[in-house]
Design a protein around this motif. Sequence first.
Motif, short mmCIF file in Angstrom:
data_model
loop_
_atom_site.label_atom_id
_atom_site.label_comp_id
_atom_site.label_asym_id
_atom_site.label_seq_id
_atom_site.Cartn_x
_atom_site.Cartn_y
_atom_site.Cartn_z
N UNK B 6 0.85 -1.18 0.00
CA UNK B 6 0.00 0.00 0.00
C UNK B 6 0.90 1.24 0.00
N UNK B 7 0.28 2.37 -0.24
CA UNK B 7 1.05 3.62 -0.25
C UNK B 7 1.79 3.80 1.07
N UNK B 8 1.06 3.60 2.16
CA UNK B 8 1.68 3.80 3.46
C UNK B 8 2.82 2.80 3.69
N UNK B 9 2.58 1.57 3.33
CA UNK B 9 3.61 0.54 3.50
C UNK B 9 4.87 0.89 2.70
N UNK B 10 4.68 1.33 1.46
CA UNK B 10 5.85 1.69 0.65
C UNK B 10 6.60 2.87 1.25
N UNK B 11 5.87 3.80 1.85
CA UNK B 11 6.55 4.92 2.49
C UNK B 11 7.38 4.46 3.69
N UNK B 12 6.84 3.52 4.45
CA UNK B 12 7.61 2.96 5.56
C UNK B 12 8.86 2.26 5.05
N UNK B 72 11.14 -3.76 -2.79
CA UNK B 72 10.03 -2.80 -2.91
C UNK B 72 10.52 -1.38 -2.65
N UNK B 73 11.39 -1.24 -1.65
CA UNK B 73 11.89 0.09 -1.31
C UNK B 73 12.68 0.70 -2.47
N UNK B 74 13.59 -0.06 -3.05
CA UNK B 74 14.41 0.52 -4.13
C UNK B 74 13.57 0.75 -5.38
N UNK B 75 12.60 -0.10 -5.60
CA UNK B 75 11.73 0.12 -6.76
C UNK B 75 10.92 1.40 -6.58
N UNK B 76 10.50 1.66 -5.35
CA UNK B 76 9.76 2.90 -5.09
C UNK B 76 10.66 4.12 -5.27
N UNK B 77 11.88 4.00 -4.78
CA UNK B 77 12.83 5.11 -4.93
C UNK B 77 13.15 5.32 -6.41
N UNK B 78 13.30 4.22 -7.14
CA UNK B 78 13.55 4.32 -8.59
C UNK B 78 12.42 5.09 -9.27
N UNK B 79 11.19 4.74 -8.94
CA UNK B 79 10.06 5.42 -9.56
C UNK B 79 10.03 6.90 -9.17
N UNK B 80 10.26 7.15 -7.90
CA UNK B 80 10.27 8.53 -7.42
C UNK B 80 11.24 9.38 -8.23
N UNK B 107 4.07 5.72 -6.25
CA UNK B 107 3.29 4.54 -5.84
C UNK B 107 2.48 3.94 -6.98
N UNK B 108 2.67 4.49 -8.17
CA UNK B 108 1.88 4.03 -9.32
C UNK B 108 2.72 3.21 -10.28
N UNK B 109 2.10 2.21 -10.88
CA UNK B 109 2.76 1.47 -11.96
C UNK B 109 3.45 0.21 -11.51
N UNK B 110 3.63 -0.70 -12.45
CA UNK B 110 4.34 -1.95 -12.16
C UNK B 110 5.72 -1.90 -12.83
#
Lengths: 231, 231
Positions: B6-12, B72-80, B107-110
Amino acid sequence: MNSTGSISQENYLKAIFKLQNEHGIASNQAIAEKLAATPAAVTGMLRKLTELEWVEHTAYQGAVLTPKGKQIATSTIRKHRLWEVFLVEKLQFKWDAVHQWAEELEHIGDADFTERLDAFLGCPATDPHGDPIPDANGDWAGNERVILADVLACNQEFTVRGVSNSASDFLRHLDALNIQLGKQFSVVEHFPFDGSWEWKDESGVNVRVSREVASQLLVELNRPQMSSKSQ
Amino acid sequence: MNSTGSISQENYLKAIFKLQNEHGIASNQAIAEKLAATPAAVTGMLRKLTELEWVEHTAYQGAVLTPKGKQIATSTIRKHRLWEVFLVEKLQFKWDAVHQWAEELEHIGDADFTERLDAFLGCPATDPHGDPIPDANGDWAGNERVILADVLACNQEFTVRGVSNSASDFLRHLDALNIQLGKQFSVVEHFPFDGSWEWKDESGVNVRVSREVASQLLVELNRPQMSSKSQ
DNA sequence: ATAATTTTTTAATCTTGCCTAAACAATAGC
DNA sequence: GCTATTGTTTAGGCAAGATTAAAAAATTAT
Ligand SMILES: [Mn+2]
Ligand SMILES: [Mn+2]
Ligand SMILES: [Mn+2]
Ligand SMILES: [Mn+2]
């Protein structure tokens, strides 16, 4: 002047906007269906949207948008369609794959963001499915698109301009039939038996199209309808 | 192999990733601070993330990411960071205005979406603030950037490569000083009194830079440090 | 008009993510 | 070693958005 709702609220406003355009009012049940929620959930959200003065809701009657609600709805639809253009034109997504992502992207950004995106994309008038993109005021040019079933004359030429169903399986079926937006056809024959059609494309190739397909295509008639009533 | 939270989980997970890189472990309190939440909220979420096997949490000790959590964390940072590039390069946002939107877009996209975005942007190595963009595996090239305070020699030439603080007001202050990433300077003098610096840019213009500014700049030394220890 | 059916609303609960206040561990001071 | 302080967890709650089941209103059928 420009405020914005939660993701869920914006989805409700979009659904109400579309139902209102179709039926004049949005029934509780129709909203629920569109959002895959229960009617009870809709009642709850309508109370909230009424408090916010984004909809007017009469118990047991249905909901209509206030001007403010309409503004948020059209702005969300504008963003949705702009993002779909981005995904197809810039990221090379197929047109059957963009809706799901646009459904999330539409809730991001403010007016400035949207105008930048619009400018970057060259201010497109329609999205990849032929649907008009509202301008910053929520207005769009009245479109001349018409359901194919109304076009009965043989030899009638028309251009495919849109789809009234954007489901992935339908769009992929159109790909299989080699039917794209902007492509021009002329009517060879219409078969009342099953409602299917035979068309000819510009390079003289004949295509057979089922009633199911034809009834979900939006077309533009090419010339002031030649008066050849029957073949 | 690629799931998502979830958005919150990815932020954590992002917060834990960054804290873990800095301190080896992420304390409850540090996470809370980074996310502007209370320590009690962190305890709750860590329980959830532990169940998901995205972090390992020892009560009263702190949290570290599992391989899955790191992914998941690095993928989120990559997208950011990719979105930040998009916003600056394509939508012409200023570099101090992109973080807030990237915080939502991330938080969007695969995986497919992300690779398309990456390709569209020309596979950039860094974001607009000089931060490295992880590749699809979550790795990035070790960078040679160093805090300016470590560069004491006069005449030392360096290139500004990043900021260790991406707050809008700091970035706008750099704009005011006409300091951009990629710009090259040489050290004219360092004043121990207040820790401030005098630099000369490539066209011979001198700039005075306070300790506060210099200590938040990441620079790359230009040549094997000429041995002029004191002027 | 009354009965049957459909639609909407209410009531009671659930989930996610957050909060405050109080209890509990761990650490540090002396 | 005991005490004070700091950091973490528990307990109890709240808000948003949903759900199911039951009650109420509106509509349709006879
Ligand atoms: Mn769509
Ligand atoms: Mn949506
Ligand atoms: Mn950022
Ligand atoms: Mn985020």
